[in-house]
Design an enzyme around this catalytic site. Structure first.
Site, PDB file in Angstrom:
ATOM      1  N   ASP A   1     114.686  27.222 -15.071  1.00  0.00           N
ATOM      2  CA  ASP A   1     113.845  27.656 -13.964  1.00  0.00           C
ATOM      3  C   ASP A   1     114.709  28.573 -13.095  1.00  0.00           C
ATOM      4  O   ASP A   1     115.940  28.538 -13.178  1.00  0.00           O
ATOM      5  CB  ASP A   1     113.376  26.430 -13.177  1.00  0.00           C
ATOM      6  CG  ASP A   1     112.676  26.794 -11.878  1.00  0.00           C
ATOM      7  OD1 ASP A   1     111.736  27.595 -11.920  1.00  0.00           O
ATOM      8  OD2 ASP A   1     113.103  26.280 -10.822  1.00  0.00           O
ATOM      9  N   MET A   2     114.084  29.390 -12.262  1.00  0.00           N
ATOM     10  CA  MET A   2     114.876  30.326 -11.460  1.00  0.00           C
ATOM     11  C   MET A   2     115.076  29.845 -10.025  1.00  0.00           C
ATOM     12  O   MET A   2     116.155  29.403  -9.654  1.00  0.00           O
ATOM     13  CB  MET A   2     114.225  31.708 -11.505  1.00  0.00           C
ATOM     14  CG  MET A   2     114.352  32.374 -12.873  1.00  0.00           C
ATOM     15  SD  MET A   2     116.050  32.768 -13.352  1.00  0.00           S
ATOM     16  CE  MET A   2     116.309  34.273 -12.419  1.00  0.00           C
ATOM     17  N   ASP A   3     114.044  29.919  -9.183  1.00  0.00           N
ATOM     18  CA  ASP A   3     114.190  29.577  -7.761  1.00  0.00           C
ATOM     19  C   ASP A   3     114.535  28.105  -7.592  1.00  0.00           C
ATOM     20  O   ASP A   3     113.882  27.230  -8.148  1.00  0.00           O
ATOM     21  CB  ASP A   3     112.892  29.894  -7.011  1.00  0.00           C
ATOM     22  CG  ASP A   3     112.581  31.380  -7.036  1.00  0.00           C
ATOM     23  OD1 ASP A   3     113.426  32.164  -6.577  1.00  0.00           O
ATOM     24  OD2 ASP A   3     111.501  31.760  -7.532  1.00  0.00           O
TER      25      ASP A   3
ATOM     26  N   SER B   1     109.863  30.359 -15.642  1.00  0.00           N
ATOM     27  CA  SER B   1     109.632  30.446 -14.202  1.00  0.00           C
ATOM     28  C   SER B   1     108.151  30.662 -13.889  1.00  0.00           C
ATOM     29  O   SER B   1     107.400  31.183 -14.714  1.00  0.00           O
ATOM     30  CB  SER B   1     110.447  31.622 -13.630  1.00  0.00           C
ATOM     31  OG  SER B   1     110.093  31.897 -12.301  1.00  0.00           O
ATOM     32  N   GLY B   2     107.772  30.286 -12.681  1.00  0.00           N
ATOM     33  CA  GLY B   2     106.422  30.607 -12.209  1.00  0.00           C
ATOM     34  C   GLY B   2     106.289  32.055 -11.791  1.00  0.00           C
ATOM     35  O   GLY B   2     105.193  32.535 -11.540  1.00  0.00           O
TER      36      GLY B   2
END
Length: 271
Positions: free
Chosen positions: A9-11, A44-45
């Site tokens: 995931d990123m954030d 990621s979203g």
């Protein structure tokens, strides 16, 4: 079984609170991952166009599960697009527009779309996540493939809104939290874990060979599916409870630390 796929995931996970990561250190680790035949996947979203901007040198050779699984791209090739029907899109947007405290981004393959009359602070924030963002007067007659809605609202309304939307859109869309004051509406079954499954089938990789990192409600399926599901120290308690493993805070390069352990075959990756 050794790890053959690492999904991040990123954030709040791969990126620190300043939306940055240690590029030099990652480049070294990525070179070793390639040598060991380990695939790297960004899950990621966020919008695909935003995600590739973080990896300008290798975007063409890695894979992306973007928009929470709505769009899967591998080495520049489209593998999957979720798609709402026009009727489903109209049903969802019709209700969302009745919620006065909710800002809406309709997430399409070519652009994210949001309303021109929303305040400048929201639009500026949205542009950070949507490198292709169109300001429109309304959501009617948009020509695109839509696979997600991103909603922004006050934190104190989050839980009640999640509950009501889950009931209203049953069978059409599922609300998942994607961070403070934000909800993603995703197509049922079209989540990050499904995106990883598509890639795993392409490459012949078993769940027991997958390492995934996450910190939010939109990571739950992915963290459960991967044998090595790591929740970040900054994740909510419910995410830590469903993950098999935990690592440090996103501000401490913790994902890179674990990747280093994988490459060195240190526990628990030495089975």
């Amino acid at each position: 079984m050794s790890v053959k796929l690492i999904a991040v995931d990123m954030d709040g996970t791969f990126l620190n609170d300043n939306k940055e990561y240690n590029r030099a250190r990652f480049a070294e680790l990525y070179a070793q991952m390639k040598q060991q035949g380990i695939r790297f996947v960004v899950a990621s979203g966020n919008q695909y166009y935003q995600l590739i901007s973080f990896f300008p040198d290798i975007a063409h050779e890695i894979s992306f599960v973007a928009e929470n699984g709505g769009w899967v791209v591998s080495e520049g090739e489209d593998l999957f697009n979720g798609e709402l029907t026009q009727q489903q899109f109209n049903t969802v947007i019709g209700h969302l527009l009745t919620l006065p405290h909710v800002y809406i981004i309709a997430c399409g393959k070519h652009h994210g779309y949001t309303l021109r009359h929303y305040d400048d602070a929201f639009i500026s924030m949205a542009r950070a996540y949507y490198h292709r963002l169109e300001l429109v007067d309304n959501f009617a007659n948009l020509k695109d493939v839509f696979f997600k809605f991103a909603l922004n609202l006050p934190d104190n309304l989050l839980d009640d809104t999640m509950s009501s939307l889950a009931g209203l859109f049953k069978g059409i869309m599922i609300p998942v939290t994607s961070g403070h004051g934000s909800i993603d509406l995703i197509i049922p079954g079209v989540h990050k874990a499904n995106g990883l499954r598509i890639l795993q089938e392409k490459w012949g990789i078993d769940n027991s060979e997958v390492l995934a990192f996450g910190d939010g409600g939109n990571d739950i399926e992915m963290l459960r599916q991967a044998k090595y599901g790591f929740a970040m120290a900054n994740a909510p308690e419910k995410i830590k409870q469903i993950a098999s493993y935990q690592t440090g805070h996103c501000n401490d390069q913790s994902v890179l630390d674990v990747i280093e352990n994988v490459l060195k075959k240190e526990p628990p990756f030495n089975e």
